[in-house]
Design a protein around this motif. Structure first.
Motif, PDB file in Angstrom:
ATOM      1  N   LEU A   6      21.406   9.454 101.725  1.00  0.00           N
ATOM      2  CA  LEU A   6      22.400   8.376 101.638  1.00  0.00           C
ATOM      3  C   LEU A   6      21.854   7.114 100.978  1.00  0.00           C
ATOM      4  CD1 LEU A   6      24.126   8.682 105.135  1.00  0.00           C
ATOM      5  CD2 LEU A   6      24.955   9.478 102.912  1.00  0.00           C
ATOM      6  N   ILE A   7      20.630   7.129 100.567  1.00  0.00           N
ATOM      7  CA  ILE A   7      20.017   5.948  99.975  1.00  0.00           C
ATOM      8  C   ILE A   7      20.738   5.536  98.682  1.00  0.00           C
ATOM      9  CG2 ILE A   7      18.215   7.025  98.569  1.00  0.00           C
ATOM     10  CD1 ILE A   7      17.692   4.107 101.005  1.00  0.00           C
ATOM     11  N   PHE A   8      21.416   6.471  98.015  1.00  0.00           N
ATOM     12  CA  PHE A   8      22.158   6.166  96.782  1.00  0.00           C
ATOM     13  C   PHE A   8      23.236   5.098  96.997  1.00  0.00           C
ATOM     14  CE2 PHE A   8      24.804   9.363  98.754  1.00  0.00           C
ATOM     15  CZ  PHE A   8      26.092   8.956  98.460  1.00  0.00           C
ATOM     16  N   LEU A   9      23.666   4.908  98.231  1.00  0.00           N
ATOM     17  CA  LEU A   9      24.695   3.910  98.515  1.00  0.00           C
ATOM     18  C   LEU A   9      24.214   2.485  98.230  1.00  0.00           C
ATOM     19  CD1 LEU A   9      26.092   5.434 101.818  1.00  0.00           C
ATOM     20  CD2 LEU A   9      27.238   5.371  99.585  1.00  0.00           C
ATOM     21  N   LYS A  10      22.909   2.243  98.326  1.00  0.00           N
ATOM     22  CA  LYS A  10      22.372   0.909  98.021  1.00  0.00           C
ATOM     23  C   LYS A  10      22.639   0.530  96.573  1.00  0.00           C
ATOM     24  CE  LYS A  10      18.739   0.533 101.433  1.00  0.00           C
ATOM     25  NZ  LYS A  10      18.065  -0.653 101.874  1.00  0.00           N
ATOM     26  N   ASP A  11      22.478   1.476  95.667  1.00  0.00           N
ATOM     27  CA  ASP A  11      22.745   1.212  94.249  1.00  0.00           C
ATOM     28  C   ASP A  11      24.238   1.144  93.963  1.00  0.00           C
ATOM     29  OD1 ASP A  11      20.053   1.091  93.550  1.00  0.00           O
ATOM     30  OD2 ASP A  11      19.951   3.259  93.186  1.00  0.00           O
ATOM     31  N   GLN A  19      23.830  -0.625 106.482  1.00  0.00           N
ATOM     32  CA  GLN A  19      23.010  -0.353 107.655  1.00  0.00           C
ATOM     33  C   GLN A  19      22.826   1.156 107.755  1.00  0.00           C
ATOM     34  OE1 GLN A  19      25.311  -2.085 110.823  1.00  0.00           O
ATOM     35  NE2 GLN A  19      24.810  -4.175 110.221  1.00  0.00           N
ATOM     36  N   TYR A  20      21.583   1.564 108.028  1.00  0.00           N
ATOM     37  CA  TYR A  20      21.257   2.987 108.117  1.00  0.00           C
ATOM     38  C   TYR A  20      20.698   3.305 109.492  1.00  0.00           C
ATOM     39  CZ  TYR A  20      21.524   3.206 103.005  1.00  0.00           C
ATOM     40  OH  TYR A  20      21.945   3.152 101.701  1.00  0.00           O
ATOM     41  N   THR A  21      20.981   4.517 109.971  1.00  0.00           N
ATOM     42  CA  THR A  21      20.305   4.983 111.176  1.00  0.00           C
ATOM     43  C   THR A  21      18.855   5.291 110.804  1.00  0.00           C
ATOM     44  OG1 THR A  21      21.039   7.252 110.729  1.00  0.00           O
ATOM     45  CG2 THR A  21      22.380   5.939 112.257  1.00  0.00           C
ATOM     46  N   ASP A  22      18.008   5.410 111.803  1.00  0.00           N
ATOM     47  CA  ASP A  22      16.587   5.636 111.554  1.00  0.00           C
ATOM     48  C   ASP A  22      16.328   6.885 110.715  1.00  0.00           C
ATOM     49  OD1 ASP A  22      15.898   3.351 112.916  1.00  0.00           O
ATOM     50  OD2 ASP A  22      15.456   4.393 114.799  1.00  0.00           O
ATOM     51  N   SER A  25      20.822   9.559 108.432  1.00  0.00           N
ATOM     52  CA  SER A  25      21.930  10.507 108.457  1.00  0.00           C
ATOM     53  C   SER A  25      23.281   9.801 108.491  1.00  0.00           C
ATOM     54  CB  SER A  25      21.807  11.443 109.659  1.00  0.00           C
ATOM     55  OG  SER A  25      21.929  10.696 110.862  1.00  0.00           O
ATOM     56  N   THR A  26      23.269   8.500 108.744  1.00  0.00           N
ATOM     57  CA  THR A  26      24.491   7.704 108.788  1.00  0.00           C
ATOM     58  C   THR A  26      24.244   6.370 108.109  1.00  0.00           C
ATOM     59  OG1 THR A  26      25.074   8.706 110.914  1.00  0.00           O
ATOM     60  CG2 THR A  26      26.247   6.690 110.306  1.00  0.00           C
ATOM     61  N   ALA A  27      25.218   5.948 107.318  1.00  0.00           N
ATOM     62  CA  ALA A  27      25.157   4.634 106.672  1.00  0.00           C
ATOM     63  C   ALA A  27      26.472   3.914 106.933  1.00  0.00           C
ATOM     64  CB  ALA A  27      24.929   4.781 105.176  1.00  0.00           C
TER      65      ALA A  27
END
Length: 158
Positions: A6-11, A19-22, A25-27
């Motif tokens: 889900l890191i692609f959501l930052k871009d 906000q991301y879970t540790d 798996s959830t943003a």
């Protein structure tokens, strides 16, 4: 383990707090105006995106991003129908479909225009948008003359 898929959501949404879970798996795309965020879940076989009453499943990241942009830009809204305050069914509705909204248009939109009438299934519905100025509650009423109308009330922030 989500492997940071889900890191692609930052871009994709640099103008919003994410906000991301540790375990990533959830943003959550944080709504800066009120408490109606967009949540994205990664179950590794697909993504599930939730906004208000609505959720959608995606395999493709580009489709997911496009749908979130439609919500944030005010082009897509969540709609949910209720019967005696109990959630019944819903989905999404585009901004142009909200123009000059009537009971008849709602019946066509929902598919309840045949033997079953929308009024038999729901007595109210809610529209929710990313901008709280677009949040409205509606009641479906049968007028004394037999016509069916919808009454709109501004819901504001939740």
């Amino acid at each position: 383990m989500s492997n940071n898929r889900l890191i692609f959501l930052k871009d994709a949404f640099p103008e919003f707090e994410l906000q991301y879970t540790d375990d990533y798996s959830t943003a959550i795309v944080v709504n800066p105006n009120y408490d109606e965020n967009i949540t994205v879940y990664d179950d590794e076989s697909e993504f599930t995106v939730c906004f208000s009453f609505q959720h959608r499943h995606f395999q493709d990241k580009d489709d997911l991003i496009e749908w979130i942009h439609k919500i944030i830009s005010g082009n897509t809204f969540a709609i949910e129908f209720f019967n005696h305050e109990q959630r019944g069914f819903g989905g999404e509705i585009d901004a142009e479909e909200l123009q000059d909204l009537t009971y008849e248009k709602l019946e066509q939109f929902t598919g309840y225009f045949g033997l079953t009438k929308l009024l038999d299934m729901a007595d109210s519905f809610k529209i929710r948008g990313w901008d709280s100025n677009n949040n409205f509650d509606y009641t479906i009423v049968c007028e004394a003359n037999g016509t069916i109308a919808i009454n709109k009330t501004f819901a504001g922030t939740l």
